[in-house]
Write an enzyme that holds these catalytic residues in place. Structure first.
Site, short mmCIF file in Angstrom:
data_model
loop_
_atom_site.label_atom_id
_atom_site.label_comp_id
_atom_site.label_asym_id
_atom_site.label_seq_id
_atom_site.Cartn_x
_atom_site.Cartn_y
_atom_site.Cartn_z
N ARG B 12 1.06 -1.32 -0.03
CA ARG B 12 -0.28 0.03 0.07
C ARG B 12 0.83 1.02 -0.04
NH1 ARG B 12 -0.36 4.31 2.59
NH2 ARG B 12 -0.31 3.31 4.68
N ASP B 13 1.66 1.39 1.06
CA ASP B 13 2.66 2.62 0.94
C ASP B 13 3.53 2.59 0.02
OD1 ASP B 13 3.93 4.94 1.71
OD2 ASP B 13 3.36 4.54 3.84
N HIS B 16 2.94 4.13 -3.27
CA HIS B 16 3.61 5.67 -3.52
C HIS B 16 4.56 5.57 -4.37
CE1 HIS B 16 0.80 8.30 -1.33
NE2 HIS B 16 0.78 7.26 -0.28
N SER B 167 3.58 10.61 8.81
CA SER B 167 3.52 10.60 7.41
C SER B 167 4.63 11.55 6.88
CB SER B 167 2.33 11.24 7.05
OG SER B 167 1.19 10.83 7.88
N HIS B 194 3.29 4.25 12.87
CA HIS B 194 3.77 4.12 11.53
C HIS B 194 4.88 5.16 11.08
CE1 HIS B 194 2.73 3.80 7.06
NE2 HIS B 194 3.42 4.74 7.10
N HIS B 196 8.11 7.05 9.20
CA HIS B 196 8.75 7.08 7.92
C HIS B 196 10.28 7.56 8.03
CE1 HIS B 196 5.51 7.45 4.78
NE2 HIS B 196 4.95 7.06 5.72
#
Lengths: 291, 337
Positions: B12-13, B16, B167, B194, B196
């Site tokens: 999913r990520d 991107h 994010s 989550h 990054h």
């Protein structure tokens, strides 16, 4: 000339801002401001303005049907459907500001005259009012648009509880309106809420996916449309003129509010309210000329 | 020793990182490997989740239906998860269908201050008996107090756990510790993180989250994800096992899965390049990276200026159209000089 009587149903942000606009109108007067709670901020404002108020919801109109010619329905999609069953029998002209879509969709810059022939006129959505006129121009000037997408960003503070709960209906109705007015079947609407302080102004981007864009003369057509919208939404303007980028035409517009009941950044509420007033005034004028 | 649930949004990520061009074949390959490794939750979809394929954030190669059906076939012990942002995904058009395909986990997400737009989607997913989580994205943009309030709203709507996303890759471990502790204290449901990797902190931040009481972590193979990428799954598992946490994941097999991911699903492994450092510093959504690079190049402006300007405007995920506006603005300034 004699002003037509307006009942405003729903005392939230939309209803209260409409009230301020009606107070200014040469063609309309507010005979009743209707909600459910006399202590709400909107009600307090109406009482301060010396307007007659009721907390009896739709019953206020059922009890005194002679007291209004026009009803602005600013409740929710679900309620507006139920209200229309009653108001239709009472012969009222209804301007529906919810995404209920029971009546004819109207964007004044495109179909004002046609819309007022009907008894229930739906104002689509705030994003629809901002984007549909541009989508309409694109649909008219471009050949073979595959797809149109509109993205609106609004300040968090301008989205009340009903808007937040009705996001799905907002998306559905905006997509439906874009398709109907542009003639392009495949459409998508996206809404972003941005909490930044100071609040951001309402802004809408219209994308059209098209293999061969016809950019000659497009700017002029869009500017013409923007000028037409400005007549009833003074704060509407072109932010980024049409560009063709990555296989898509991109146009960005911004709507600044009048700052009546709500702050100027809430152009999303202003644009749908200005459009609703334009419809009611036009209806009022048409009634007067028939007499 | 504490058991921690790992959610893996590689598919999913990671979408991107390839402008949402993951193919059904790639989904097939990786979900098989993830199942084998015993990864408990595997998230699949467009980078911005269900119903997000669009000109605004990028059109996906495969429809949601193809992505989910392909994954569904291979995931038996691993649960199939989706990311769902109201405003992009509607219940009728998107969520209903995803649930009929058989997703197990629904993670309903909003910008960190807008939890109340998730109410209906969370309620719907709960009604359908799915594992339902609330996700607060761009969580660095809210104060700790506000973040807790928003998370509490999601809990009230029925979320069975709350995940906060970094994010932009903006956090340092202390930022994470402060937020996760406050959430753990303020909520009755488990909390997740989550990360990054824009500032190289994703694994360290994830461990800080665990130390502060988080029970769930997101991580992806080779960090496959937006911009500089996410927390690197196989590194995280190794570190966690060394620290004595249990994940139920087989180390060799997760290493295999990440090797497979590198070979078969990513054109290049995410790195922290100059643009992603600036993106992290300026607090801009990592998903903007591809768009900023492309548009900056086309109009010959410095992408770093674009990031700082976007950061100043406090743009949120989903406002990709503002990149065009900012670039046009920079072009105007340049041409006037």
């Amino acid at each position: 000339m004699k002003k037509l009587k307006v009942a405003i149903l729903g005392s939230g942000n939309i209803g209260t801002d409409l009230l301020v606009k009606v107070q200014r109108s040469q063609y309309l007067e507010c005979s009743m401001f209707i909600g459910r709670n006399l202590s709400s901020a909107g009600m307090t404002k109406a009482i301060d303005l010396g307007v007659r108020v009721s907390d009896k919801s739709i019953n206020a109109i059922i009890d005194e049907p002679e007291n209004c010619d026009i009803v602005f329905d600013c409740t929710s999609a679900k309620d507006a459907i139920a209200h229309w069953k009653i108001l239709e029998k009472l012969g009222k002209f209804v301007v529906d500001l919810t995404p209920a879509k029971v009546g004819v969709l109207c964007v004044p810059a495109v179909n004002l005259q046609e819309a007022i022939k009907h008894k229930n006129v739906n104002m689509v959505t705030c994003g629809g009012q901002a984007s549909i006129p541009i989508a309409y121009v694109l649909g008219k000037t471009q050949k073979n648009i595959e797809y149109i997408e509109v993205v609106s960003s609004i300040a968090s503070r301008s989205a009340g509880p009903a808007t937040r709960l009705n996001l799905d209906e907002y998306v559905d109705t905006t997509e439906y309106g874009i398709a109907k007015f542009s003639g392009v079947d495949k459409t998508k609407a996206i809404l972003n809420l941005n909490p930044a302080q100071p609040c951001i102004d309402m802004q809408t981007t219209i994308f059209a996916k098209v293999k061969e864009a016809k950019m000659d003369g497009l700017l002029k057509e869009i500017e013409k449309m923007v000028a037409q919208i400005k007549e009833y939404v003074p704060g509407y303007h072109l932010l980024v003129p049409p560009i063709y980028e990555n296989g898509r035409i991109v146009v960005m517009v911004k709507a600044l509010g009048l700052g009546d009941y709500l702050p100027k950044y809430a152009g999303n509420l202003d644009i749908i309210n200005c459009a609703a007033i334009a419809v009611a005034e036009e209806y009022s004028k048409s009634k007067a000329s028939k007499k | 020793m504490k058991h921690i649930v790992i959610h893996d949004p590689t598919l999913r990520d990671g979408n991107h990182a390839v402008a949402h061009q993951l193919s059904a074949k790639q989904i097939d390959i990786y979900t098989k490997a993830a199942e084998k490794a015993g990864i408990p939750v595997v998230e699949v979809g467009h980078g911005n989740g269900l119903g997000a394929s669009s000109l605004q954030v990028g059109e996906a190669l495969e429809s949601d239906v193809v992505l989910l059906e392909t994954a569904r076939k291979n995931l038996k012990n691993s649960k199939l998860s989706i990311h769902c942002i109201p405003g992009f995904a509607t219940i009728k058009r998107d969520l209903e269908r995803a649930i009929s395909i058989g997703v197990d986990v629904v993670r309903v997400a909003s910008h960190c201050t807008e939890a109340d737009i998730t109410q209906r989607h969370i309620a719907y997913s709960r009604e359908k008996g799915k594992d339902t989580y609330g996700v607060l994205m761009m969580s660095h943009m809210a104060s700790v107090k506000l973040l807790v309030e928003e998370a509490q709203k999601m809990e009230l709507y029925g979320a069975e756990g709350i995940i906060i996303m970094d994010s932009s890759g903006n956090y340092l471990p202390e930022d994470v510790r402060e937020r996760i502790s406050a959430l753990v204290n303020g909520l009755g449901v488990p909390v997740g993180f989550h990360g990054h990797n824009n500032l190289g902190m994703a694994v360290a931040n994830s461990i800080a989250a665990l130390e502060a009481g988080a029970k769930m972590l997101d991580a992806t193979s080779r960090g496959f994800g937006a911009g500089a990428g996410n927390t690197q799954l196989e590194v995280l598992i190794a570190v966690m096992h060394r620290l004595g946490y249990k994940t139920g994941i087989d180390l060799y097999k997760v290493l295999d899965a990440s090797d497979i991911a590198e070979k078969d699903i990513m054109p290049k492994v995410p790195t922290i390049n100059s643009e992603s450092i600036v993106s992290g510093l300026s607090g801009v959504f990592s998903g903007f990276a591809k768009h900023v690079s492309r548009i900056s190049k086309e109009y010959k402006v410095d992408p770093r200026d674009v990031y700082f300007e976007l950061g100043k405007r406090k743009v949120v995920a989903g406002q990709e159209d503002l990149i065009i506006e900012v670039v046009m603005e920079l072009v105007k300034i340049r041409d006037n000089k």
